[in-house]
Design an enzyme around this catalytic site. Structure first.
Site, mmCIF file in Angstrom:
data_model
loop_
_atom_site.group_PDB
_atom_site.id
_atom_site.type_symbol
_atom_site.label_atom_id
_atom_site.label_comp_id
_atom_site.label_asym_id
_atom_site.label_seq_id
_atom_site.Cartn_x
_atom_site.Cartn_y
_atom_site.Cartn_z
ATOM 1 C CG HIS A 48 42.786 3.427 23.390
ATOM 2 N ND1 HIS A 48 43.335 2.295 23.958
ATOM 3 C CD2 HIS A 48 43.088 3.346 22.070
ATOM 4 C CE1 HIS A 48 43.931 1.576 23.027
ATOM 5 N NE2 HIS A 48 43.792 2.189 21.860
ATOM 6 C CG HIS B 18 40.511 -2.168 22.108
ATOM 7 N ND1 HIS B 18 39.800 -0.997 22.008
ATOM 8 C CD2 HIS B 18 41.732 -1.928 21.561
ATOM 9 C CE1 HIS B 18 40.546 -0.082 21.397
ATOM 10 N NE2 HIS B 18 41.731 -0.610 21.125
#
Ligand SMILES: [Zn+2]
Length: 427
Positions: free
Chosen positions: A60, A256
């Site tokens: 990410h 997340h």
């Protein structure tokens, strides 16, 4: 005498084999793994029984925003504490001023930083915006991807801030087309986005739009689910339901997932079952991982949980060195747990816990990126390797080991934390 291999790394400790091995490399591929390779090579590296691992997978990043908060004596995003509404304005101003060439160069600088730290696979989100800067960032990042091909494999995830209306959907679709234009092995394009509830205010229409665009182009999804509490939990439930309805098993990542540290045990258990049933992935990033996130439970129950550095030195996170090993160290300290619960207290300091953090930045990342079959120390996989000056993943994390050699497709592209000059891609 003719060399049998282009290179041989001798006396390499492989944690996946738990063995000291010689690694033979031919045409950029691992072609031999043996206790002793009785042959010659043009290049030989002695790992001195230290750890040799596959290149890190940074699952990410936002390389279009690289170094947006730099260029002054102090980070210019740090004059006040994080405020999302303020950051949106600053980002839009920044992107309005920046040229495609500026963004490309900063993205390349970030890729170089990541590669020097041992990363050879990156999944990066890319902002697209039909009201302001259009596809400019996607153009920059696809240019950077092509330029840096000998350093790292990049997967790109264009994300529109608001997708449900026709213009937003069309732009996202155009971004996917652009990303696919020079697609090659391992460099996928995926649909991105964020928070169907919090950002888009309409969970069903947002998810329909995401899956419409993804199915139309036959690409996967990696979306930010940042809403907390039961709202975030419900959003994940819907995401996994859409995954099932669309036959998208194995192709969806939720980034997340802060809500996992807020919801009740029964809701967490149901979500874990849904994630494993759909073979869906979670990515967490050390800067924003909540200390109470059930990382250990997710891993032990078989969820693919990968790690990203999210290190772009932008307005959201001015910190970080795009260094996955640094991320693993911070995670081990951050996920201390509570001394009241003896099982979890400092579990991420144990060899087992550090071993899991290592897997999050290597094989779990490969699983999330869908590249497991081309990853790791196996005959036939690309020779994307890192030679450390420490004997194990545990010591590598604790001591922030020197990356003595970073090898991409059989070629040494970085040494002792610096890119080899002839492989530099920034101007
Ligand atoms: Zn992100």
């Amino acid at each position: 005498m003719m060399a049998d291999y282009d290179s041989i790394i001798r006396n390499a400790y492989s944690t996946e084999h738990d063995q000291i091995l010689d690694i033979g490399i031919t045409d950029g591929t691992i072609t031999a793994l043996d206790e002793e390779i009785d042959a010659a090579a043009d290049t030989e590296i002695d790992a001195e029984e230290n750890l040799v691992g596959p290149g890190f997978v940074d699952s990410h990043m936002h390389i279009d925003k690289s170094f947006a908060a730099c260029g002054e004596r102090r980070p210019k995003g740090n004059e006040s504490a994080f405020d999302f509404s303020d950051i949106k304005t600053r980002e839009e101003e920044y992107f309005a001023d920046a040229s495609v060439e500026d963004i490309t160069q900063r993205a390349l600088q970030n890729i170089e930083m990541a590669v020097a730290a041992g990363t050879t696979y990156i999944r990066s989100h890319v902002a697209v915006n039909h009201e302001t800067f259009g596809l400019q960032n996607m153009e920059a990042v696809t240019a950077a991807r092509a330029e840096a091909r000998q350093l790292a494999d990049l997967q790109l995830v264009p994300a529109a801030r608001h997708v449900p209306d026709a213009a937003g959907k069309e732009l996202l679709s155009d971004a996917i087309e652009l990303g696919k234009r020079d697609e090659s092995t391992g460099e996928a394009v995926l649909v991105g986005g964020s928070d169907p509830a919090g950002s888009n205010k309409d969970i069903e229409r947002t998810m329909e739009a995401w899956f419409d665009v993804a199915s139309e182009h036959d690409v996967g999804l990696d979306v930010h689910i940042q809403d907390g509490g039961t709202l975030g939990g419900y959003t994940l439930e819907r995401l996994l339901e859409y995954t099932r309805e669309n036959g998208y098993d194995g192709r969806v990542t939720a980034s997340h997932c802060f809500c996992l540290s807020h919801i009740s045990d029964w809701q967490l258990d149901e979500l874990i079952d849904a994630f494993t049933a759909m073979d869906a992935n979670i990515v967490t990033c050390y800067q924003s991982t909540r200390p109470s996130m059930p990382v250990r439970k997710l891993l032990e129950e078989g969820v693919t949980l990968a790690h990203g550095t999210d290190n772009d030195r932008d307005f959201v996170f001015p910190h970080g060195n795009a260094d996955s090993l640094e991320g693993a160290l911070v995670e081990s300290t951050k996920l201390h747990g509570d001394r009241t619960f003896a099982d979890d207290y400092r579990w991420f300091d144990t060899n087992e816990g550090l071993g899991w953090l290592w897997r999050m930045i290597t094989e779990q990342g490969a699983a999330a990126l869908g590249i497991s079959d081309q990853y790791g120390l196996q005959e036939g996989t690309p020779a994307d390797l890192v030679v450390f000056d420490e004997p194990s993943p545990q010591w590598a994390i604790i001591s922030q080991a020197t990356r003595r050699y970073v090898i991409k497709d059989g070629v040494v592209v970085a040494r002792d934390g610096e890119l080899v000059p002839e492989y530099k891609v920034t101007e």
